[in-house]
Each structure stands twice: as structure tokens, then as C-alpha cells.
Scaffold this active site. Structure first.
Site, PDB file in Angstrom:
ATOM      1  N   TYR A   1      20.289  28.462   5.321  1.00 17.93           N
ATOM      2  CA  TYR A   1      19.288  29.393   5.834  1.00 17.93           C
ATOM      3  C   TYR A   1      19.400  29.585   7.346  1.00 17.93           C
ATOM      4  CZ  TYR A   1      16.794  29.150   1.367  1.00 17.93           C
ATOM      5  OH  TYR A   1      16.445  29.233   0.040  1.00 17.93           O
TER       6      TYR A   1
ATOM      7  N   LYS B   1       0.846  -1.200   0.000  1.00 20.35           N
ATOM      8  CA  LYS B   1       0.000   0.000   0.000  1.00 20.35           C
ATOM      9  C   LYS B   1       0.878   1.246   0.000  1.00 20.35           C
ATOM     10  CE  LYS B   1      -0.354   0.050   5.039  1.00 20.35           C
ATOM     11  NZ  LYS B   1      -1.231   0.188   6.210  1.00 20.35           N
TER      12      LYS B   1
END
Length: 338
Positions: free
Chosen positions: A236, A33
Site C-alpha cells: 500500500y 494477567k
């Protein structure tokens, strides 16, 4: 040429499934799945369909089952998430086997000639009947799910509860409860195991007794190499500043690819067995690493996951579970069966 590749070792996948079947003494329902936990459901189904140990596949929803059928998969496909009324025509057309876990699923099927499995909730609190017996000749199998397989006491209570339910049925072809972690209980009255994670060589428990081998390699290209001066900010928010003149590299793999930002400044990537610390914040498409004194150059492969570090180990560092890391792998990562 892709900048990131996930290699799926087909020989090891089959080895792992055979070992799981051998350990349990049962046939396997391969759980693929969510695109086989992000690895690739079509690739996994084609690897596993030829081997006798795999008796069926299990997916979450009708759409996933239809996709497998359209790609030529012939073995039985269980729909773990049940079936809704508007999905029944597809279930019939593509010969899918729904798992009935709610009376509305049964009503949706109506009197159609559709075989199904019945799910029981023995302690998960999610899908499943509590104790109702479904007297219907179309019942092909019954199943349950262990909520906390690492908790032996509670798992044994679930197993006992499921056994009492099983006794109320006769002539049921398939009975399944054990997951990758649950196989350790060797439940005597089940006929199949339902496994996903362990197929990839990811060990769901410490001291796992099954001889499985890592089957996944995740690698990305180094796209820039340079030397940064001392006291230079990296990435960052400048969460890392170089302590000395440092050889750094930029790897074409970031949080959009599935490398969780929580690993910033605390984890590493691998190059020829050498651990390359992650410098600064992981960015959307790139990660900056300390290349140390390696001979790494632009175009070289850097490893996120391999035999030296599995998804399970990386997930532990990230404060999550391997399922989440794997399911978050980007579509731009090329899946390659080797």
C-alpha cells in the site's frame, strides 16, 4: 493447519521461574494477567502450577481469576485490580484473593470471610493506599509496585517507603514488591517476588543478572513466492520500490496479528538465520519480505521472534515495549506448548 504459531517452551518457562526464585531466594507469584501478556493464561498456569517455586498466580480482574478456576487451577489467585461490590459473590464462590487498594474495595468485601492483600502506592500514582494501615485479621499480605525499576535512586526511595509501612504490620504472611526488573534489588524484607515478563526469557534490563532463556518462538507461513522486476512498487502507498529484479515472499502475518505497522521498511523477519528485510507497508494479514538468495518456498516457516530476536528486541525496533507487542498478539495465532 494454522498459518501462524506461537510456541511456548514449557521447560524453559519452568527454568526461568526457578532461576528467578533462586536468585531472589523467594517464592514466586506468577503474573498471568491479560491472558498472560497475550501468551495464554491457561497454558501458563498449567505449566507453572506443578512447580514448588510458584506459590500463587496474579491476574488483573475477577473474570480472569474465574476463568483459571474453571480450568482447574488450584493455587491462590490474586486479583490485582481489586474487587467491586457486584464481584464479591464470584470472589467467594471461586476462592479468589482480592488486592484492596481503595477504601471502597474494603467496603465491598464488608464482613465476609475473604482474605485479602493490601496495596500501597509508594510512587506509582495509580492504585494503592498512601500510608493508611488496615487493621484487619483477614489481611494475608501487603504489596507495592516499583514504577521505574531502571531508576535505582527512585526505586530505593520506594523500597524505603514500603519498608516503613511494613513495620506497622505484624503477622503478615506475604509481602511482595519486586517485579521482573525489580528482583535486582533483592529487597530483604519481602517474602515473594511478583514476576511476568522474565518468565518468558525476556530481559527487562540491560546486564540482567538472572540466567533466563528465551522461551517463545513466533512463526508464520510463507504463502507466496515470486520475482518482482526492477522499479516495481510494493504494498500500500508504494512506500517501497524494488531497486533490481528481486525475489519476494508474502508471509501470512500482519498488523492484525500483532506485527506493528511502524516496523514497515525498517525491520526484518527470519528464515534459517537469514534476515529478510520487510518491503513496503505491513498490511492487515500479510507482510512482504525480500527473500534474497534463500531457498524459501511456499509453505515454509518464517520467524518473527525466536532465540535470535526476542520480543524485547523487536519492541525496541518498533519504538514500544515488549508488553504491548505480546498483548497485541492475535487470537488466530495458535498457542502451542512444547
Amino acid at each position: 493447519m494454522p498459518r501462524a504459531i506461537l510456541e511456548i517452551n514449557s521447560e524453559r518457562i519452568r527454568h526461568n521461574v526457578k532461576k528467578l526464585s533462586e536468585f531472589s531466594g523467594k517464592k514466586v507469584i506468577a503474573v498471568i494477567k491479560a491472558d498472560a501478556y497475550g501468551i495464554g493464561s491457561i497454558q501458563m498456569a498449567k505449566i507453572l502450577e506443578p512447580i514448588e517455586e510458584v506459590d500463587a498466580f496474579a491476574v488483573a480482574c475477577v473474570e480472569e481469576g474465574v476463568e483459571l478456576r474453571k480450568m482447574g487451577i488450584k493455587k491462590e489467585i490474586l486479583i490485582l485490580g481489586g474487587v467491586l461490590k457486584d464481584e464479591v459473590p464470584l470472589v467467594e464462590e471461586y476462592f479468589l484473593t482480592p488486592v484492596v487498594s481503595d477504601i471502597e474495595h474494603l467496603r465491598a468485601i464488608g464482613n465476609r470471610d475473604i482474605k485479602f492483600h493490601v496495596k500501597y502506592d509508594t510512587g506509582m500514582g495509580r492504585l494503592g493506599f498512601l500510608n493508611e494501615v488496615i487493621h484487619d485479621p483477614r489481611v494475608e499480605g501487603i504489596m507495592s509496585h516499583l514504577s521505574s525499576p531502571a531508576d535505582e535512586e527512585f526505586s530505593k526511595l520506594q523500597i524505603k517507603k514500603f519498608e516503613e509501612i511494613v513495620k506497622k504490620y505484624t503477622k503478615v504472611e506475604k509481602i511482595h514488591m519486586e517485579s521482573s526488573a525489580g528482583v535486582v534489588y533483592r529487597v530483604p524484607f519481602t517474602t515473594h517476588i511478583r514476576v511476568g515478563l522474565a518468565m518468558y526469557g525476556e530481559k527487562p534490563l540491560k546486564n540482567y543478572p538472572v540466567d533466563i532463556k528465551p522461551a517463545l518462538t513466533l512463526k508464520a507461513k510463507l504463502i507466496s513466492v515470486k520475482e518482482l522486476p526492477e522499479n516495481y512498487p510494493v504494498s500500500y502507498s508504494r512506500t517501497y520500490v524494488t531497486k533490481k529484479k528481486t525475489k519476494t515472499g508474502v508471509v501470512a502475518f500482519g498488523y492484525a496479528d500483532g506485527l506493528m505497522k511502524t516496523l514497515s521498511n525498517r525491520s526484518y523477519l527470519l528464515y534459517k538465520g537469514e534476515k529478510l528485510p520487510i518491503f513496503g507497508n505491513i498490511t492487515m494479514d500479510m507482510t512482504i519480505v525480500d527473500l534474497k538468495n534463500t531457498d524459501a518456498k511456499v509453505g515454509d516457516w518464517v520467524y518473527v521472534v525466536n532465540e535470535e530476536r526476542t520480543f524485547t528486541e523487536l519492541a525496541r525496533e518498533a519504538g514500544t515495549i515488549p508488553y504491548e507487542l505480546m498483548c497485541n498478539l492475535s487470537k488466530r495465532i495458535k498457542r502451542v506448548v512444547v
